[in-house]
Design a protein around this motif. Structure first.
Motif, PDB file in Angstrom:
ATOM      1  N   VAL A  82       0.736  -1.150   0.057  1.00 25.92           N
ATOM      2  CA  VAL A  82       0.055   0.013  -0.141  1.00 25.92           C
ATOM      3  C   VAL A  82       0.963   1.179  -0.237  1.00 25.92           C
ATOM      4  CG1 VAL A  82      -1.956   1.266   1.263  1.00 25.92           C
ATOM      5  CG2 VAL A  82      -1.726  -1.221   1.238  1.00 25.92           C
ATOM      6  N   PHE A  93      -5.466   4.502  -2.081  1.00 27.68           N
ATOM      7  CA  PHE A  93      -6.121   3.212  -1.896  1.00 27.68           C
ATOM      8  C   PHE A  93      -6.698   3.083  -0.686  1.00 27.68           C
ATOM      9  CE2 PHE A  93      -5.366  -1.301  -0.560  1.00 27.68           C
ATOM     10  CZ  PHE A  93      -5.929  -1.776  -1.620  1.00 27.68           C
ATOM     11  N   GLY A  94      -8.130   2.655  -0.547  1.00 27.80           N
ATOM     12  CA  GLY A  94      -9.046   2.657   0.496  1.00 27.80           C
ATOM     13  C   GLY A  94      -9.368   3.903   1.079  1.00 27.80           C
ATOM     14  N   HIS A  98     -15.004   1.482   3.600  1.00 28.11           N
ATOM     15  CA  HIS A  98     -15.210   0.287   2.931  1.00 28.11           C
ATOM     16  C   HIS A  98     -14.764  -0.912   3.981  1.00 28.11           C
ATOM     17  CE1 HIS A  98     -10.817   0.821   2.562  1.00 28.11           C
ATOM     18  NE2 HIS A  98     -10.703  -0.371   2.357  1.00 28.11           N
ATOM     19  N   ASP A 100     -12.927  -4.457   3.489  1.00 25.52           N
ATOM     20  CA  ASP A 100     -12.119  -5.255   2.454  1.00 25.52           C
ATOM     21  C   ASP A 100     -12.611  -6.413   1.686  1.00 25.52           C
ATOM     22  OD1 ASP A 100      -9.889  -3.317   3.186  1.00 25.52           O
ATOM     23  OD2 ASP A 100      -8.941  -4.861   4.597  1.00 25.52           O
ATOM     24  N   LEU A 113      -2.033  -4.483   8.606  1.00 24.25           N
ATOM     25  CA  LEU A 113      -1.240  -3.628   8.004  1.00 24.25           C
ATOM     26  C   LEU A 113      -0.085  -2.973   8.650  1.00 24.25           C
ATOM     27  CD1 LEU A 113      -2.098  -1.875   5.354  1.00 24.25           C
ATOM     28  CD2 LEU A 113      -2.895  -0.089   6.772  1.00 24.25           C
ATOM     29  N   THR A 125      -5.755   6.670   9.476  1.00 20.06           N
ATOM     30  CA  THR A 125      -6.812   5.811   9.292  1.00 20.06           C
ATOM     31  C   THR A 125      -7.988   5.713  10.022  1.00 20.06           C
ATOM     32  OG1 THR A 125      -4.926   4.353   7.939  1.00 20.06           O
ATOM     33  CG2 THR A 125      -7.137   3.470   8.341  1.00 20.06           C
ATOM     34  N   TRP A 242      -0.313   7.017  12.742  1.00 19.36           N
ATOM     35  CA  TRP A 242       0.613   6.144  12.435  1.00 19.36           C
ATOM     36  C   TRP A 242       1.950   6.548  13.007  1.00 19.36           C
ATOM     37  CZ3 TRP A 242      -0.534   1.164  10.897  1.00 19.36           C
ATOM     38  CH2 TRP A 242      -2.028   0.942  10.252  1.00 19.36           C
ATOM     39  N   TRP A 250      -7.304  -5.512  11.996  1.00 25.56           N
ATOM     40  CA  TRP A 250      -8.841  -5.284  12.227  1.00 25.56           C
ATOM     41  C   TRP A 250      -9.356  -6.476  11.814  1.00 25.56           C
ATOM     42  CZ3 TRP A 250      -5.803  -2.317   8.436  1.00 25.56           C
ATOM     43  CH2 TRP A 250      -6.117  -2.725   7.079  1.00 25.56           C
ATOM     44  N   HIS A 257     -13.410   0.821   7.362  1.00 24.57           N
ATOM     45  CA  HIS A 257     -12.190   1.829   7.558  1.00 24.57           C
ATOM     46  C   HIS A 257     -11.926   2.908   6.319  1.00 24.57           C
ATOM     47  CE1 HIS A 257     -10.606  -1.726   5.353  1.00 24.57           C
ATOM     48  NE2 HIS A 257      -9.705  -1.131   5.264  1.00 24.57           N
ATOM     49  N   ALA A 259      -9.044   5.286   4.531  1.00 22.85           N
ATOM     50  CA  ALA A 259      -7.459   5.824   4.716  1.00 22.85           C
ATOM     51  C   ALA A 259      -7.645   7.337   4.312  1.00 22.85           C
ATOM     52  CB  ALA A 259      -6.862   4.954   3.511  1.00 22.85           C
ATOM     53  N   ARG A 268       3.807   7.514   1.568  1.00 21.47           N
ATOM     54  CA  ARG A 268       3.256   6.591   2.502  1.00 21.47           C
ATOM     55  C   ARG A 268       3.573   5.194   2.075  1.00 21.47           C
ATOM     56  NH1 ARG A 268      -1.821   4.924   3.959  1.00 21.47           N
ATOM     57  NH2 ARG A 268      -2.521   4.908   6.037  1.00 21.47           N
ATOM     58  N   ARG A 272       0.237  -4.829   3.564  1.00 24.98           N
ATOM     59  CA  ARG A 272      -0.988  -5.383   3.882  1.00 24.98           C
ATOM     60  C   ARG A 272      -0.888  -6.704   3.453  1.00 24.98           C
ATOM     61  NH1 ARG A 272      -6.906  -3.390   2.179  1.00 24.98           N
ATOM     62  NH2 ARG A 272      -6.881  -5.303   0.901  1.00 24.98           N
TER      63      ARG A 272
HETATM   64  C1  SIN Z   1      -6.667  -0.375   3.395  1.00 22.00           C
HETATM   65  O1  SIN Z   1      -7.894   0.075   2.987  1.00 22.00           O
HETATM   66  O2  SIN Z   1      -6.390  -1.273   3.613  1.00 22.00           O
HETATM   67  C2  SIN Z   1      -5.762   0.927   3.392  1.00 22.00           C
HETATM   68  C3  SIN Z   1      -5.586   1.550   4.863  1.00 22.00           C
HETATM   69  C4  SIN Z   1      -4.537   2.502   5.041  1.00 22.00           C
HETATM   70  O3  SIN Z   1      -3.772   2.659   3.889  1.00 22.00           O
HETATM   71  O4  SIN Z   1      -4.457   3.285   5.709  1.00 22.00           O
END
Ligand code: SIN
Length: 286
Positions: A82, A93-94, A98, A100, A113, A125, A242, A250, A257, A259, A268, A272
């Protein structure tokens, strides 16, 4: 000594006193599985896991699961990198609420993660507790959802719901786009029950759910929007800042979650992995 420091009353705990790199991690397995069920997302600072250690940790919770539609790391079929580079524009991404891969027949039970490089500002996040959201859901919505399926489709990867170019994530993560197979409908119960805590949990999310079973999209959309506004109320959420070396785990059945994409100009990098569990099934109401 192991300590659990709560992020909020409802969701999230930072756990101290466990070295996740340890070769006898299995001795902590019962504690880790129970802590994840209770807190829904758990955090461990200063771990700096390598990929082998991350995969061993993931296997404590269940078999490693492979995900379609997102290219894994070279030579590591169970690991997604990621990454967002400093010069990448557009989405991340994310970067929306959502769960996963809820659109597959056997969605991951949870994700791990591991933070490698964290921007100096932003890049947090958020997670929201779908058990707390269920508890506080108005009765008319509980009655509507109990025993009902929701229809999930791989909207970001399919042809029908393909997101606009400017909201897509950048070049670092290779995602399949426009594959009609991702538009295939998958039914999952709208409400699950956690086998450890016994708590009911909403199992809906706006990224992949297209409608409630037995309803058209037009009928469903206002109801799903109302539920989503409720499910992401700030008091049901935790937000995590972070640091490099931190690991988050999780429960994918108990949370959504998000991001946060607020660190443009900075890199960054996270790795994952995901683990599988039982296929989601309807539980008897209590
Ligand atoms: C994800 O949705 O798995 C990414 C979460 C993130 O990058 O904080």
């Amino acid at each position: 000594m192991i300590t659990e420091n709560l992020l909020t009353t409802h969701i999230g705990a930072e756990i101290e006193g466990i070295d996740l790199r340890s070769s006898d991690l299995a001795t902590h397995a019962d504690f880790l599985i129970d802590a994840l069920a209770r807190h829904q997302v758990v955090f461990f600072r200063d771990q700096h896991l390598n990929l082998e250690q991350q995969k061993s940790l993931t296997r404590v919770f269940g078999p490693l699961s492979k995900l379609s539609y997102v290219e894994p790391l070279d030579g590591e079929p169970y690991v997604i990198r990621v990454l967002k580079e400093a010069d990448e524009v557009g989405g991340t991404f994310g970067g929306d609420w959502h769960t996963d891969f809820s659109f597959v027949e056997h969605p991951p039970a949870g994700s791990v993660l591991s933070a490698v490089e964290i921007p100096p500002v932003g890049g947090d996040t958020l997670w929201t507790s779908q058990a707390t959201a269920w508890d506080a859901l108005p009765d008319d919505l509980k009655d509507l959802l109990l025993g009902r399926d929701a229809i999930h489709v791989g909207k970001p990867y399919g042809a029908k719901w393909s997101p606009p170019e400017e909201t897509r994530s950048g070049y670092s993560i290779k995602m399949v786009r426009g594959d009609p197979a991702a538009d295939q409908e998958q039914k999952h119960p709208a409400v699950l029950r956690n086998p450890i805590t016994g708590r009911h949990m909403l199992f809906l999310n706006p990224t992949y759910v297209s409608r409630l079973d037995g309803m058209s999209e037009e009928e469903s959309t206002p109801i799903l929007n109302r539920i989503q506004a409720h499910a992401t109320r700030p008091e049901f959420c935790c937000r995590f800042r972070w640091s490099a070396g931190t690991v988050a785990i999780w429960d994918n059945m108990a949370t959504q979650h998000f991001a946060v994409n607020d660190y443009s100009g900075h890199r960054r990098l996270m790795y994952r992995t995901t683990f599988s569990g039982p296929v989601p099934t309807h539980m008897a109401a209590t």
